[in-house]
Design an enzyme around this catalytic site. Structure first.
Site, short mmCIF file in Angstrom:
data_model
loop_
_atom_site.label_atom_id
_atom_site.label_comp_id
_atom_site.label_asym_id
_atom_site.label_seq_id
_atom_site.Cartn_x
_atom_site.Cartn_y
_atom_site.Cartn_z
N CYS A 109 -5.37 -9.79 3.21
CA CYS A 109 -6.49 -8.90 3.52
C CYS A 109 -7.74 -9.61 4.00
O CYS A 109 -8.23 -9.34 5.10
CB CYS A 109 -6.81 -8.05 2.31
SG CYS A 109 -5.38 -7.18 1.69
N LYS B 77 -2.41 -15.65 -5.17
CA LYS B 77 -3.13 -15.35 -6.41
C LYS B 77 -2.08 -15.05 -7.47
O LYS B 77 -0.92 -14.84 -7.13
CB LYS B 77 -4.09 -14.16 -6.21
CG LYS B 77 -3.41 -12.86 -5.84
CD LYS B 77 -4.39 -11.72 -5.68
CE LYS B 77 -4.68 -11.09 -7.03
NZ LYS B 77 -5.47 -9.85 -6.91
N VAL C 208 0.83 -1.19 0.00
CA VAL C 208 0.00 0.00 0.00
C VAL C 208 0.87 1.25 0.00
O VAL C 208 0.70 2.16 -0.83
CB VAL C 208 -0.93 -0.01 1.23
CG1 VAL C 208 -1.73 1.28 1.31
CG2 VAL C 208 -1.87 -1.20 1.16
N ARG D 183 1.16 -14.69 1.95
CA ARG D 183 0.41 -14.59 3.20
C ARG D 183 -0.94 -15.31 3.07
O ARG D 183 -1.67 -15.11 2.11
CB ARG D 183 0.23 -13.13 3.59
CG ARG D 183 1.50 -12.55 4.18
CD ARG D 183 1.39 -11.08 4.45
NE ARG D 183 1.41 -10.30 3.24
CZ ARG D 183 1.30 -8.97 3.20
NH1 ARG D 183 1.13 -8.30 4.33
NH2 ARG D 183 1.35 -8.32 2.07
N THR E 52 -0.51 -3.95 9.64
CA THR E 52 -1.36 -4.18 10.82
C THR E 52 -1.70 -5.67 10.86
O THR E 52 -2.85 -6.06 10.64
CB THR E 52 -2.66 -3.35 10.74
OG1 THR E 52 -3.30 -3.60 9.47
CG2 THR E 52 -2.40 -1.88 10.87
N GLU F 182 -7.78 2.04 1.35
CA GLU F 182 -7.39 1.68 -0.02
C GLU F 182 -8.16 0.44 -0.45
O GLU F 182 -8.50 -0.40 0.37
CB GLU F 182 -5.87 1.49 -0.12
CG GLU F 182 -5.25 0.51 0.86
CD GLU F 182 -5.44 -0.92 0.49
OE1 GLU F 182 -5.69 -1.16 -0.70
OE2 GLU F 182 -5.36 -1.79 1.37
N GLY G 271 -13.51 -21.73 -6.54
CA GLY G 271 -12.17 -22.32 -6.50
C GLY G 271 -11.83 -22.69 -5.07
O GLY G 271 -12.72 -22.84 -4.23
C1 UGA Z 1 -8.44 -7.48 -1.64
C2 UGA Z 1 -9.55 -6.57 -2.20
O1 UGA Z 1 -9.99 -7.10 -3.45
C3 UGA Z 1 -9.05 -5.14 -2.40
O2 UGA Z 1 -10.13 -4.31 -2.82
C4 UGA Z 1 -8.49 -4.63 -1.07
O3 UGA Z 1 -7.96 -3.33 -1.20
C5 UGA Z 1 -7.40 -5.56 -0.60
O4 UGA Z 1 -7.94 -6.89 -0.44
C6 UGA Z 1 -6.87 -5.04 0.73
O5 UGA Z 1 -7.63 -4.98 1.68
O6 UGA Z 1 -5.71 -4.62 0.78
P1 UGA Z 1 -6.31 -8.77 -2.66
O7 UGA Z 1 -6.39 -9.57 -1.42
O8 UGA Z 1 -5.03 -8.16 -3.02
O9 UGA Z 1 -7.39 -7.56 -2.61
O10 UGA Z 1 -6.74 -9.66 -3.91
P2 UGA Z 1 -8.12 -10.14 -4.53
O11 UGA Z 1 -8.05 -9.98 -5.99
O12 UGA Z 1 -9.27 -9.54 -3.84
O13 UGA Z 1 -8.09 -11.70 -4.23
C7 UGA Z 1 -8.16 -12.20 -2.90
C8 UGA Z 1 -8.32 -13.70 -2.92
O14 UGA Z 1 -9.61 -14.05 -3.40
C9 UGA Z 1 -7.32 -14.42 -3.82
O15 UGA Z 1 -6.81 -15.54 -3.13
C10 UGA Z 1 -8.13 -14.85 -5.01
O16 UGA Z 1 -7.65 -16.01 -5.59
C11 UGA Z 1 -9.49 -15.08 -4.38
N1 UGA Z 1 -10.63 -14.93 -5.31
C12 UGA Z 1 -10.92 -13.72 -5.87
C13 UGA Z 1 -11.43 -16.02 -5.57
O17 UGA Z 1 -11.21 -17.15 -5.05
N2 UGA Z 1 -12.51 -15.87 -6.41
C14 UGA Z 1 -12.81 -14.69 -6.99
O18 UGA Z 1 -13.82 -14.63 -7.72
C15 UGA Z 1 -11.99 -13.59 -6.70
#
Ligand code: UGA
Length: 455
Positions: free
Chosen positions: A284, A344, A11, A351, A85, A157, A277
Site C-alpha cells: 500500500c 510486517k 480487501v 510485496r 491495482t 478501505e 525502524g
Molecule cells: C496500510 C494502512 O495502515 C491501512 O490503513 C490501509 O488500509 C492499507 O495500508 C491499505 O492501503 O490497504 P498495511 O500496509 O497493511 O496498511 O500495514 P501497516 O500496519 O500500515 O504497516 C505498513 C508498513 O509500515 C509496515 O512495513 C510496517 O512495518 C511499517 N510501520 C508501521 C513502521 O515502520 N512503523 C510504524 O510505526 C508503523
C-alpha cells in the site's frame, strides 16, 4: 442484501467474509480458478489472523466462483470492485483489472438498482471512469442506456494486513463517497451493524471496550478517493519522519523511542505510527505514495513532502547494509541471517518487503544471506528462489556460523526464541535490531553487540 465482491485479495476476501458474517448473501468472484477452488474447499489463499475462523462462521452466506454467469450480478444490491491495482513502472496504478470488472458489471446489470462500489484503491477520477465503462458495456450488450439501473460509490478501505478483520469490524471511520442519495442510503444500511456496533462480536475478536459507534463520513466521489491516498501518504510520512529524526537521534546521542513517546503524547500528534525502524513496505504505502505523486504530476503539481517520505524510506534499506559494512568492514564472504521476510508481522505478504531489498544488496556485495520467517517462507521460496537467499524453516539453522543477524520483521516469535542458543551458533556477535524490538540489556548480557535504529 445481495453483495458481490469482485476480487478475492486481502480487501475483497475480508470484505466478503465480514459482510457474510453480518448476515448478507455474499458472492466472491475471482478470475484465478486455483484461488476459487481452494476457497470452495474451505482453504484460504492468504494468511490473515482469524479470517479462517470468521470464514467458518459465515460459510452458509458465502459463495465463490470464477464464472461470470454464476455471480448473479443482475441480482446484486451492492457490487464491490476489490481487484488489484498494482503499480506500473511510472508509478501510476494499473487499472486493467478494474476495467475488466467494470465491463463485466456493465454486461450483466439487471433491472433493479445496484450500487457499484470502488473498494480498491483507485486513482482520483476513477468513479467517473468506471461509471462510463459500465454504461458503455451495458449499451453494447443491450442496445440501450442503463439509466437508473446503477450508481457509483467510493468506499475506501483502511484495513491493515495482519489486523484486517479487526479494522473491518471496528474501524475508526467509514467513508462513503457518491452523488446518488439512493446509493448512499443503501451503503449506509449495509454498514449499519458496523456503524452502530449492533452485531454480536465473535469470541476471537472482541469489540474494544471504548467503542460506541463508528463515525460515517459521506462525501463526493473525488473526496472519498483522495481521502484514501491522503491517509496512506500521511501514515507513510509519519514513519519516514520518525526515521529521519532517528538518524539525528543516533548522531546526538538521543533515544528515538523516548523521543517518539515524548512527541506522541501531544494529542495533536498522537503516538501511533511513530515506531522507528527500517521503514515501511507492503502493498500500500509504496504504491499509493507513488500513485499520488503521479496523479499530482498530471495536474502539473509536485508533491515534495510525499516524495521525500519515499526517499527517506527506501534509503533506510541501504542504511542497514551500510551499518553492517561499518561494523564488519568486509561483507564479501560474510554470512548474514535475516529474521523475518514478511513486510510486517502477522502476514505472509512479501510485496515491497524491506527484507528482499536488503538481501539483494548484501548478496550484490558478496555476502551470503540466510533467512527465516514463521509464515512467509512458502511465498518467499515461490517468488524469490532465484535471488540466492538460503530460506530455512529453522531460525537456529539460519544463524549457524553467521557473522551478523538482522531482525527485519518484529514477529513475536523472535522474542521467544533462545537467543543464548543463537549466540552459541553464530560466528559473530552483531545483531542489527531493525525494529527496536529486542531488549538491548538482555541481548548485551548474552554477549551480543546490538545496533538499533535511532538509538
Ligand atoms: C496500510 C494502512 O495502515 C491501512 O490503513 C490501509 O488500509 C492499507 O495500508 C491499505 O492501503 O490497504 P498495511 O500496509 O497493511 O496498511 O500495514 P501497516 O500496519 O500500515 O504497516 C505498513 C508498513 O509500515 C509496515 O512495513 C510496517 O512495518 C511499517 N510501520 C508501521 C513502521 O515502520 N512503523 C510504524 O510505526 C508503523
Amino acid at each position: 442484501m445481495k453483495v458481490v465482491s469482485m476480487g478475492t485479495g486481502y480487501v475483497g476476501l475480508t470484505t466478503g467474509v465480514a459482510f457474510a458474517y453480518l448476515g448478507h448473501q455474499v458472492v466472491c468472484f475471482d478470475v484465478d480458478r486455483a484461488k476459487i477452488d481452494s476457497l470452495n474447499h474451505g482453504k484460504l489463499p492468504i494468511y490473515e489472523p482469524h479470517l479462517d475462523e470468521l470464514f467458518n462462521l459465515a460459510t452458509s452466506n458465502l459463495k465463490f466462483t470464477d464464472k461470470e454467469e454464476d455471480i448473479g450480478l443482475d441480482f446484486a444490491d451492492v457490487i464491490f470492485i476489490s481487484v488489484g491495482t498494482p503499480s506500473m513502472p511510472d508509478g501510476r496504478a494499473d487499472m486493467q483489472y478494474v476495467q475488466m470488472a467494470a465491463e463485466m458489471i456493465g454486461r450483466n446489470l439487471g433491472d433493479h438498482f445496484t450500487v457499484v462500489v470502488n473498494k480498491s484503491t483507485v486513482p482520483i477520477g476513477s468513479g467517473n471512469w468506471v461509471s462510463s465503462l459500465i454504461r458503455d458495456a451495458y449499451l453494447k450488450q443491450h442496445g440501450q442506456k442503463p439509466d437508473g439501473r446503477f450508481a457509483m460509490a467510493s468506499n475506501p478501505e483502511f484495513l491493515r494486513q495482519g489486523s484486517a478483520l479487526f479494522d473491518t469490524l471496528y474501524p475508526d471511520r467509514v467513508v462513503i463517497g457518491g452523488e446518488d442519495t439512493n446509493a448512499l442510503d443503501m451503503m449506509t444500511n449495509l454498514y449499519r451493524p458496523i456503524l452502530n456496533q449492533e452485531f454480536a462480536a465473535p469470541d476471537f475478536l472482541q469489540r474494544p471496550e471504548h467503542l460506541g459507534g463508528v463515525p460515517l463520513l459521506t462525501c463526493d466521489l473525488a473526496s472519498a478517493e483522495l481521502i484514501k491516498y491522503a491517509a496512506n501518504a500521511f501514515l507513510a510520512l509519519k514513519i519516514s519522519y520518525i526515521n529521519e529524526i532517528g538518524m539525528l537521534a543516533t548522531k546526538v546521542g538521543a533515544d528515538i523511542t523516548q523521543v517518539a513517546r515524548g512527541i506522541g503524547l501531544d494529542s495533536r500528534i498522537g503516538p501511533r505510527f511513530l515506531q522507528a525502524g527500517i521503514g515501511w513496505g507492503g502493498s500500500c504505502f509504496g504504491k499509493d505514495t507513488a500513485a499520488l505523486v503521479a496523479t499530482a504530476s498530471e495536474y502539473g503539481l509536485k508533491m515534495p513532502i510525499v516524495e521525500s517520505a519515499r526517499e527517506v524510506n527506501y534509503q533506510m534499506r541501504i542504511w542497514v547494509v551500510d551499518q553492517l559494512l561499518n561494523e564488519l568492514k568486509i561483507l564479501k564472504g560474510r554470512k548474514v541471517a535475516l529474521f523475518g521476510v514478511a513486510f510486517k508481522p502477522n502476514t505472509d505478504d512479501l510485496r515491497d518487503a524491506p527484507s528482499i531489498d536488503i538481501a539483494r544488496n548484501l548478496i550484490q556485495r558478496g555476502a551470503k544471506v540466510s533467512a527465516h520467517d514463521p509464515v512467509a517462507l512458502e511465498n518467499a521460496r515461490r517468488l524469490y528462489s532465484g535471488l540466492g537467499i538460503i530460506f530455512t524453516d529453522d531460525p537456529y539453522q539460519a544463524v549457524a556460523d553467521a557473522d551478523a543477524a538482522i531482525l527485519v520483521t518484529e514477529w513475536p516469535d523472535y522474542r521467544k526464541i533462545s537467543w543464548s542458543q543463537i549466540k552459541s551458533l553464530m560466528k559473530g556477535r552483531l545483531v542489527l535490531d531493525g525494529r527496536n524490538f529486542l531488549s538491548r540489556p538482555e541481548m548485551e548480557a548474552l554477549g551480543f553487540a546490538i545496533l538499533n535504529v535511532g538509538k
